[in-house]
Design an enzyme around this catalytic site. Structure first.
Site, mmCIF file in Angstrom:
data_model
loop_
_atom_site.group_PDB
_atom_site.id
_atom_site.type_symbol
_atom_site.label_atom_id
_atom_site.label_comp_id
_atom_site.label_asym_id
_atom_site.label_seq_id
_atom_site.Cartn_x
_atom_site.Cartn_y
_atom_site.Cartn_z
ATOM 1 N N ASP A 1 68.530 -66.060 3.681
ATOM 2 C CA ASP A 1 68.968 -67.456 3.797
ATOM 3 C C ASP A 1 68.590 -68.021 5.158
ATOM 4 O OD1 ASP A 1 70.210 -66.958 1.318
ATOM 5 O OD2 ASP A 1 72.063 -66.332 2.321
ATOM 6 N N SER B 1 75.436 -72.280 1.168
ATOM 7 C CA SER B 1 76.222 -72.719 2.323
ATOM 8 C C SER B 1 75.689 -72.079 3.605
ATOM 9 C CB SER B 1 77.710 -72.400 2.131
ATOM 10 O OG SER B 1 77.921 -71.023 1.889
ATOM 11 N N ALA C 1 74.787 -68.178 -0.485
ATOM 12 C CA ALA C 1 73.411 -68.402 -0.042
ATOM 13 C C ALA C 1 73.174 -69.849 0.370
ATOM 14 C CB ALA C 1 72.439 -67.996 -1.152
ATOM 15 N N GLY D 1 60.921 -57.983 3.922
ATOM 16 C CA GLY D 1 61.704 -57.149 4.823
ATOM 17 C C GLY D 1 60.991 -56.863 6.133
#
Length: 326
Positions: free
Chosen positions: A262, A43, A41, A230
């Site tokens: 992310d 990175s 997450a 979502g």
């Protein structure tokens, strides 16, 4: 807009993993070939922000192995400062193996037990990075890896906050790492250090069932609370006024949903860094829309990071430019 009084715009840290992604739309049990990439997450977020032109540093622990070297080289190639990424000669780099089949749920498997990242401890923290950034971003994933990693995460947040940096936090709940009761403890403990919280609607309900997430987090001292829901879009609770600003999604063909959260965070933070940082409806709409656009580009292609846009591409889409660049 760049604040030159700090060396970095964003510092983040976590569990960098090598991703083995099954190809040909096949599920894991019958997969024949795999693409080789990065996952994690933090990175993912670091890569997204670096591609958008922000000054980013990433630290953590990887194994002194070929996977660890691959992670280091890949992040460095994105322009991310990895001077704080250390090698552990005793523990391996973690692996994430998953598929992305059409018409059926995605299967994700981890090989992280005893990995280098699980040994992260307060003594590993590069204090200089934490004190020289505009914003520190953390997730609950790293904190849930081990007791020492939780202590390191809490201390990093405290150091950055003491130095005057903003702190953002995404619980990013993974029930394979801890049960709901443990997650409730971790999230409450870390949220008290956060200025900005990103949370999924479903995970907010797991942490505080039946309680409005905006109220729950602001009662802990959080200034801005962003709820990702979502296909329903996202909402932001504005500090002070208590107003809730909502934004929809950018509709694209869904290819691979992993990494959307992310990517959204990276887009929101990018807009905040660029000056849309006021607690107003207009700036909130800019932040939420930028997050939605970046997320849409990621879910339209396979892989956690492949779809993360450059600044030029993001600006063109935000401006409603042509779908074909000639």
């Amino acid at each position: 807009m760049t604040d030159e009084s700090h060396r970095y715009d964003v510092v983040t840290f976590g569990e960098p993993m090598v991703l083995l992604l099954a190809t040909d739309d096949l599920p894991l049990p019958i997969a024949q070939r795999f693409d080789y990439a990065l996952a994690g997450a933090e990175s993912n977020l670091a890569t997204g922000l670096a591609r958008l032109g922000h000054r980013v540093a990433y630290f953590g622990r990887v194994g002194a192995d070929s996977f660890g070297e691959r992670i280091r080289q890949t992040l460095r190639a994105e322009g991310i400062d990895v001077s704080g990424l250390s090698d552990d000669p005793q523990r391996p780099t973690g692996l994430l193996i998953r598929d992305s089949p059409r018409g059926r749920p995605i299967t994700v498997e981890y090989r992280r037990s005893g990995s280098a990242a699980t040994a992260l401890a307060p003594d590993n923290l590069p204090t200089g990075l934490l004190e020289d950034t505009r914003l520190l971003h953390v997730t609950g994933i790293t904190a849930a890896l081990s007791e020492s990693a939780l202590a390191a995460t809490e201390q990093a947040m405290a150091v950055a906050k003491e130095a005057g940096a903003a702190v953002s936090f995404d619980p990013n709940i993974r029930l394979r790492l801890a049960d709901p009761a443990r997650w409730q403890v971790i999230v409450k403990q870390l949220a008290t250090y956060a200025d900005i919280v990103f949370t999924g609607r479903d995970e907010a309900e797991l942490i505080a069932p039946g309680v409005d997430p905006g109220r729950w987090y602001t009662d802990l001292g959080v200034t801005s609370v962003i709820v990702k829901d979502g296909g329903e879009g996202s909402s932001e609770y504005l500090p002070g006024s208590g107003e809730v600003v909502h934004a929809g999604i950018r509709t694209v063909p869904l290819v691979d949903p992993v990494g959307a959260g992310d990517a959204f965070n990276a887009g929101w933070i990018s807009a905040w860094l660029d000056g849309a940082d006021a607690p107003t409806r207009e700036d909130s709409q800019t932040r939420l829309r930028t997050g939605a656009v970046v997320a849409s580009m990621v879910v339209a292609v396979r892989g956690d990071c492949a779809g993360l846009p450059t600044r030029q591409l993001l600006d063109q889409v935000l401006a409603g430019g042509s779908d074909i660049i000639r």
